[in-house]
Design a protein around this motif. Structure first.
Motif, PDB file in Angstrom:
ATOM      1  N   UNK A  55      40.019  64.614  25.620  1.00 31.43           N
ATOM      2  CA  UNK A  55      40.782  63.532  24.992  1.00 31.43           C
ATOM      3  C   UNK A  55      42.232  63.588  25.463  1.00 31.43           C
ATOM      4  N   UNK A  56      42.795  64.785  25.510  1.00 35.67           N
ATOM      5  CA  UNK A  56      44.167  64.941  26.022  1.00 35.67           C
ATOM      6  C   UNK A  56      44.263  64.450  27.467  1.00 35.67           C
ATOM      7  N   UNK A  57      43.305  64.836  28.294  1.00 35.77           N
ATOM      8  CA  UNK A  57      43.302  64.398  29.683  1.00 35.77           C
ATOM      9  C   UNK A  57      43.241  62.875  29.754  1.00 35.77           C
ATOM     10  N   UNK A  87      36.831  63.436  16.260  1.00 34.65           N
ATOM     11  CA  UNK A  87      35.758  62.629  15.676  1.00 34.65           C
ATOM     12  C   UNK A  87      35.870  61.209  16.206  1.00 34.65           C
ATOM     13  N   UNK A  88      34.735  60.601  16.415  1.00 37.50           N
ATOM     14  CA  UNK A  88      34.708  59.228  16.894  1.00 37.50           C
ATOM     15  C   UNK A  88      35.021  58.305  15.718  1.00 37.50           C
ATOM     16  N   UNK A  92      34.565  53.383  17.937  1.00 38.74           N
ATOM     17  CA  UNK A  92      33.855  54.071  19.005  1.00 38.74           C
ATOM     18  C   UNK A  92      34.739  54.949  19.866  1.00 38.74           C
ATOM     19  N   UNK A  93      35.994  55.101  19.501  1.00 35.17           N
ATOM     20  CA  UNK A  93      36.952  55.880  20.297  1.00 35.17           C
ATOM     21  C   UNK A  93      37.404  57.124  19.539  1.00 35.17           C
ATOM     22  N   UNK A  94      37.868  58.095  20.312  1.00 38.09           N
ATOM     23  CA  UNK A  94      38.548  59.242  19.717  1.00 38.09           C
ATOM     24  C   UNK A  94      40.002  58.853  19.518  1.00 38.09           C
TER      25      UNK A  94
END
Length: 133
Positions: A55-57, A87-88, A92-94
């Protein structure tokens, strides 16, 4: 990846952050892919720590398209291994990380309750797809 990128064999680059050397090699690869107008969609079968790293990347990479993840299929206790597990959301996204570091902290008690089993897939042995069943 050179042959795939430079010969136009790939439309999307899908490597695994935790198997490709971490953030720095992935950022180099993302830049190289971007120079060839390719998107990044990392392979991610990690637990919450690897997913949060991805997620960070994604937040820091302009040509990041989507994150593959299997968190919804993991044993329920896997999310308890850390505090702040990704968590999603309903869309639908983090969510973008907002805590220091990776934004997760190990829950040592949960980790101790689920020690490693030593299991692994033997991909080059007959019957590997049955995973010991």
């Amino acid at each position: 990846m050179r042959e795939f990128i430079e010969t136009g064999l790939a439309d999307v680059v899908q490597v695994d952050l935790t198997h490709f050397g971490g953030f720095q090699p992935m950022k180099h690869l993302a830049g190289w892919a971007d120079a060839h107008y390719l998107l990044l969609a990392p392979h991610n079968v990690c637990g919450p720590v690897g997913t949060m790293a991805n997620v960070h990347l994604g937040v820091a990479t302009p040509n990041y398209k989507i994150l593959e993840h299997f968190n919804d299929f993991a044993d329920p206790w896997v999310q308890d291994l850390v505090t702040g597990a990704p968590r999603v959301a309903a869309d639908g996204c983090f969510a973008a990380p907002d805590r220091p570091g990776l934004g997760v902290a190990l829950n040592h008690d949960a980790c101790a309750a689920h020690p490693p089993t030593g299991g692994r897939l033997q991909l080059f042995e007959a019957g590997w797809e049955r995973r010991g069943t």
